[in-house]
Design an enzyme around this catalytic site. Structure first.
Site, PDB file in Angstrom:
ATOM      1  N   GLY A 228       0.844  -1.184   0.000  1.00  0.00           N
ATOM      2  CA  GLY A 228       0.000   0.000   0.000  1.00  0.00           C
ATOM      3  C   GLY A 228       0.880   1.234   0.000  1.00  0.00           C
TER       4      GLY A 228
ATOM      5  N   GLY B 252       0.286  -4.733   0.693  1.00  0.00           N
ATOM      6  CA  GLY B 252      -0.976  -4.606  -0.030  1.00  0.00           C
ATOM      7  C   GLY B 252      -0.996  -5.336  -1.355  1.00  0.00           C
TER       8      GLY B 252
ATOM      9  N   GLU C  97       5.796  -6.457   7.669  1.00  0.00           N
ATOM     10  CA  GLU C  97       5.147  -5.424   8.484  1.00  0.00           C
ATOM     11  C   GLU C  97       5.688  -5.295   9.901  1.00  0.00           C
ATOM     12  OE1 GLU C  97       2.508  -6.251   5.058  1.00  0.00           O
ATOM     13  OE2 GLU C  97       3.584  -7.531   6.484  1.00  0.00           O
TER      14      GLU C  97
ATOM     15  N   ASP D 174      -1.112  -8.071   7.287  1.00  0.00           N
ATOM     16  CA  ASP D 174      -2.559  -8.015   7.095  1.00  0.00           C
ATOM     17  C   ASP D 174      -2.946  -8.513   5.709  1.00  0.00           C
ATOM     18  OD1 ASP D 174      -1.432  -5.780   5.841  1.00  0.00           O
ATOM     19  OD2 ASP D 174      -3.098  -4.439   6.335  1.00  0.00           O
TER      20      ASP D 174
END
Length: 350
Positions: free
Chosen positions: A71, A119, A142, A150
């Protein structure tokens, strides 16, 4: 091939034969996802789901360096620091997109060519067919920026063989094609030079499984396989502290290398991620995404994500000052609070 839609040229949509083709088109930013891209992809996938002439979807990244590096972390950092609701809207809409991809009614084929992290993983690994090339570098890094793995990691990491998922989640280990396939994160290996031919075959035939099989090749041995016994022995423990104690007691070259890696990660991230992966083994995909949204909300209100992005991405000093700075200083009650319900703010699916 006819061009259908372009949103500020960040993501391109095209139709070729029976295939709808998504191209992530920010090569200078390693095809990192923006909120506009997430919204555009979700909308287009819905349109193609209802279009009987589209039999399958292909998603790829522009250029040779990256499928998608994640992301737009810098934007998320800036939104969060400013208290801008876009930071939560991004995650809400990203997780809804990930869930839609997981349940997509047509074959969804991700061409994982180049860097695929964060992402980018959400719009590739959750698809029905995952193609790895020799250029693939996969990771969920992360914990190194004060976050947690995630975009579906809660679901797919516990379903890797043995304790491989826990190892990947805590360490952020980078994988090439053979290891990605070993871990169940990719399905087949196709050389990058064959991707053009693969897309052409897919666009002209509904026999997509035959097309994938026909161009796949032997990927070679996986290094994860060689390390599997050690991964399972150490990462099966009942807590992060026990994993670290086990690695220290081992004292071998591999164990010491892993210890050094874990020492660079956010202690809070390590503890939350451990709980996330263990919990995810028993959750449906939708339940996993709801849990991730709870965790994201808490991380965006905390310290370590902003400090991690500062140290790794903005200032690049590689010296994040985590708070708390040690595992022992993180209260279990604080970890538990990350998992608590959001009440009326829980993630919902359209």
């Amino acid at each position: 091939m006819s061009q259908e839609v372009a949103v500020e040229d960040e993501v391109l949509f095209a139709r070729d034969g029976v295939a709808g083709i998504i191209t992530l088109n920010r090569p200078k930013a390693l095809n990192a996802l923006t909120l506009g891209m997430v919204r555009a992809i979700h909308s287009q996938l819905k349109a193609w789901a209802a279009d009987e002439s589209i039999k399958l979807v292909i998603i790829e990244g522009s250029g040779e360096r990256a499928f998608s590096a994640g992301g737009d972390i810098r934007a998320l950092h800036d939104w969060g620091k400013a208290g801008d609701r876009n930071v939560i809207d991004f995650y809400r809409e990203e997780y809804r997109l990930n869930t839609y991809i997981k349940n997509y009614p047509k074959p969804y084929i991700a061409l994982m060519n180049g860097i695929d992290m964060g992402g980018g993983v959400g719009v590739s690994v959750n698809g029905s067919h995952r193609v790895a090339t020799e250029r693939l570098t996969f990771a969920m890094p992360e914990t190194g920026i004060g976050l947690f793995p995630d975009v579906g990691g809660t679901y797919f990491l516990p379903r890797c063989p043995g304790e491989v998922g826990m190892f990947l989640a805590l360490t952020g280990e980078r994988l090439k094609a053979a290891d990605a396939i070993y871990a169940g994160i990719a399905d087949v290996y196709v050389p990058a030079e064959k991707l053009g031919e693969l897309k052409a075959r897919l666009a002209r035939s509904e026999a997509f499984d035959a097309a994938l099989k026909g161009l796949s090749a032997d990927v070679g041995a996986a290094s994860l396989g060689a390390a599997r016994e050690q991964i399972d022995r150490h990462f099966c423990k009942g807590s992060v502290a026990e994993i670290i104690a086990s690695l220290k007691a081992d004292g071998g070259e591999w164990a010491l290398k892993v210890l050094a890696t874990l020492a660079t990660k956010s202690p809070t991230s390590l503890l939350v991620t451990y709980g996330q992966v263990r919990a995810g083994a028993k959750l449906s995909f939708e339940e996993a995404m709801k849990l991730e949204f709870r965790l994201t909300n808490r991380f965006m209100r905390g310290h370590d994500f902003y400090e991690g992005v500062r140290a790794i991405i903005i200032d690049k000093d590689q010296k994040p000052q985590w708070k708390p700075a040690t595992l022992e200083a993180v209260a279990q009650a604080d970890v538990d609070a990350y998992f608590a319900t959001l009440g009326s703010d829980e993630l919902t699916f359209d």
